[in-house]
Design a protein around this motif. Structure first.
Motif, short mmCIF file in Angstrom:
data_model
loop_
_atom_site.label_atom_id
_atom_site.label_comp_id
_atom_site.label_asym_id
_atom_site.label_seq_id
_atom_site.Cartn_x
_atom_site.Cartn_y
_atom_site.Cartn_z
N SER A 1 0.82 -1.22 0.00
CA SER A 1 0.00 0.00 0.00
C SER A 1 0.85 1.26 0.00
O SER A 1 0.45 2.30 -0.56
N LEU A 2 2.05 1.20 0.61
CA LEU A 2 2.93 2.37 0.63
C LEU A 2 3.41 2.71 -0.77
O LEU A 2 3.52 3.88 -1.15
N TYR A 3 3.69 1.67 -1.58
CA TYR A 3 4.11 1.92 -2.96
C TYR A 3 2.95 2.47 -3.80
O TYR A 3 3.16 3.33 -4.66
N GLU A 4 1.75 2.00 -3.52
CA GLU A 4 0.59 2.50 -4.26
C GLU A 4 0.38 3.98 -4.00
O GLU A 4 0.11 4.76 -4.92
N VAL A 5 0.51 4.38 -2.75
CA VAL A 5 0.38 5.80 -2.41
C VAL A 5 1.49 6.62 -3.06
O VAL A 5 1.25 7.71 -3.59
N ALA A 6 2.70 6.09 -3.06
CA ALA A 6 3.82 6.81 -3.67
C ALA A 6 3.62 6.98 -5.17
O ALA A 6 3.92 8.04 -5.74
N ARG A 7 3.10 5.93 -5.83
CA ARG A 7 2.85 6.03 -7.27
C ARG A 7 1.75 7.04 -7.58
O ARG A 7 1.81 7.76 -8.58
N LEU A 8 0.75 7.10 -6.72
CA LEU A 8 -0.31 8.09 -6.90
C LEU A 8 0.22 9.51 -6.78
O LEU A 8 -0.30 10.44 -7.41
N ASP A 9 1.24 9.67 -5.95
CA ASP A 9 1.87 10.99 -5.79
C ASP A 9 2.86 11.30 -6.90
O ASP A 9 3.51 12.35 -6.88
N GLY A 10 3.02 10.37 -7.84
CA GLY A 10 3.91 10.60 -8.97
C GLY A 10 5.36 10.26 -8.70
O GLY A 10 6.25 10.70 -9.45
N ALA A 11 5.64 9.49 -7.67
CA ALA A 11 7.03 9.14 -7.34
C ALA A 11 7.55 8.07 -8.29
O ALA A 11 6.87 7.09 -8.57
N GLY A 12 8.77 8.30 -8.80
CA GLY A 12 9.43 7.32 -9.65
C GLY A 12 10.07 6.23 -8.82
O GLY A 12 9.94 6.20 -7.59
N ARG A 13 10.81 5.34 -9.49
CA ARG A 13 11.42 4.21 -8.78
C ARG A 13 12.43 4.67 -7.74
O ARG A 13 12.50 4.13 -6.64
N PHE A 14 13.25 5.66 -8.10
CA PHE A 14 14.27 6.11 -7.15
C PHE A 14 13.61 6.72 -5.91
O PHE A 14 14.02 6.45 -4.78
N LYS A 15 12.61 7.58 -6.13
CA LYS A 15 11.94 8.21 -4.98
C LYS A 15 11.19 7.18 -4.15
O LYS A 15 11.12 7.30 -2.92
N GLN A 16 10.64 6.16 -4.81
CA GLN A 16 9.99 5.09 -4.05
C GLN A 16 10.99 4.37 -3.16
O GLN A 16 10.69 4.06 -2.00
N PHE A 17 12.17 4.14 -3.72
CA PHE A 17 13.20 3.46 -2.91
C PHE A 17 13.64 4.35 -1.75
O PHE A 17 13.74 3.89 -0.61
N TRP A 18 13.89 5.62 -2.03
CA TRP A 18 14.47 6.51 -1.02
C TRP A 18 13.48 6.89 0.08
O TRP A 18 13.87 7.03 1.23
#
Length: 311
Positions: A199-216
């Motif tokens: 669910s944390l990745y889903e929220v990050a993707r909705l905010d427009g976060a790319g792979r690097f920002k998702q990792f960081w």
């Protein structure tokens, strides 16, 4: 009066229960406690005592020298300083490389791909191969004249180095060879990654976060406690590294002591002529203090990258 008797009866029952629990505790843990005293506490105390003597294997005479061994090591033993320096370079080079390879591989193997289990097994297999076989294989690969690595470099017009047979590149070769055994750290990272909520990745993707920002901003904070554990264990493992250095350096730090890590020097001092067991015990205690110091540093740095939510 009845209340007082009931109270006394309850106290007696609780005391009997406590005694019974203590008996069960010592009955079930007695063997482990005895083993701990025999195989841990006694050797530690014995080693410290030996460090204060000039004990030698095969010698009947033993004199108490107090701190004499410690003074000699710190003021007269140039090989001690070289071995410490070599171990520092090795640990500070191999440790980050192992952590990087383990983390990147864990991230790749955590992706939803086919045959993930097969790939995980393949990357872990090197950890169960005997060290002497690993050293023999890499000696063949990195042989200056007949090794595959130099043959490939020669094909591209590059003159290959002497690798483990040259004092200038022997330690670098040891670092490269040692870094391949990152499987255990990879498994630990992988276990941490599997605990990160999707669910944390889903929220990050909705905010427009790319792979690097998702990792960081998502992955690393969630596995920061796992990363800290791996940092501490990798630091200790690198400083204690013995097998691969022993086989790659022919047990003598070959060539010209360029691969003489501290555990090799400690082993040779204790178990090769003139078998200075007391002096080796001093070296072991000093080495323990060095490892303890780096462990304390790691715990001090923990606050800069370990997320409170990850603990």
């Amino acid at each position: 009066m009845f209340k007082k008797e009931n109270k006394n009866s309850g106290q007696r029952k609780s005391k009997c229960l406590a005694k019974r629990e203590r008996r069960y505790f010592f009955a079930f843990t007695g063997i482990a406690l005895i083993g701990f005293l025999i195989f841990y506490v006694y050797p530690i105390g014995r080693t410290f005592y030996l460090s204060l003597t000039n004990t030698r294997i095969g010698s009947s005479g033993t004199d108490f020298v107090g701190l004499g061994n410690y003074i000699d090591v710190l003021t007269k033993d140039k090989l001690f300083l070289k071995a410490v320096k070599q171990s520092l370079i090795y640990a500070l080079s191999t440790g980050p490389l192992i952590l990087l390879l383990a983390l990147l591989t864990a991230l790749l193997l955590n992706a939803k791909i086919r045959a993930r289990g097969v790939f995980r097994t393949i990357f872990f297999i090197p950890c169960i191969i005997p060290t002497f076989a690993v050293a023999a294989a890499f000696k063949g690969l990195f042989h200056p004249s007949s090794g595959v690595v130099n043959m490939i470099l020669d094909y591209f017009g590059i003159e290959g180095p002497g690798w483990y047979m040259s004092s200038k590149t022997a330690l670098l070769t040891l670092v490269i060879v040692s870094a391949w055994g990152f499987g255990v750290k990879m498994i630990i990272f992988l276990a941490g990654l599997q605990e990160v909520p999707e669910s944390l990745y889903e929220v990050a993707r909705l905010d427009g976060a790319g792979r690097f920002k998702q990792f960081w901003h998502v992955t690393f904070p969630e596995i920061s406690h796992v990363f800290f554990f791996n940092v501490v264990m990798t630091t200790i493992d690198c400083f204690k590294s013995f097998n691969i250095a022993y086989f790659m350096g022919n047990g003598e730090g070959y060539p010209a002591n360029s691969t003489l890590l501290f555990p090799i020097y400690l082993y040779n001092t204790a178990f090769k002529t003139p078998f200075k067991l007391g002096y080796a015990s001093t070296l072991s205690w000093l080495f323990f203090m060095i490892i303890l110091g780096f462990t304390v540093i790691n715990f001090g740095l923990k606050k800069f990258y370990v997320s409170d939510d990850g603990e």
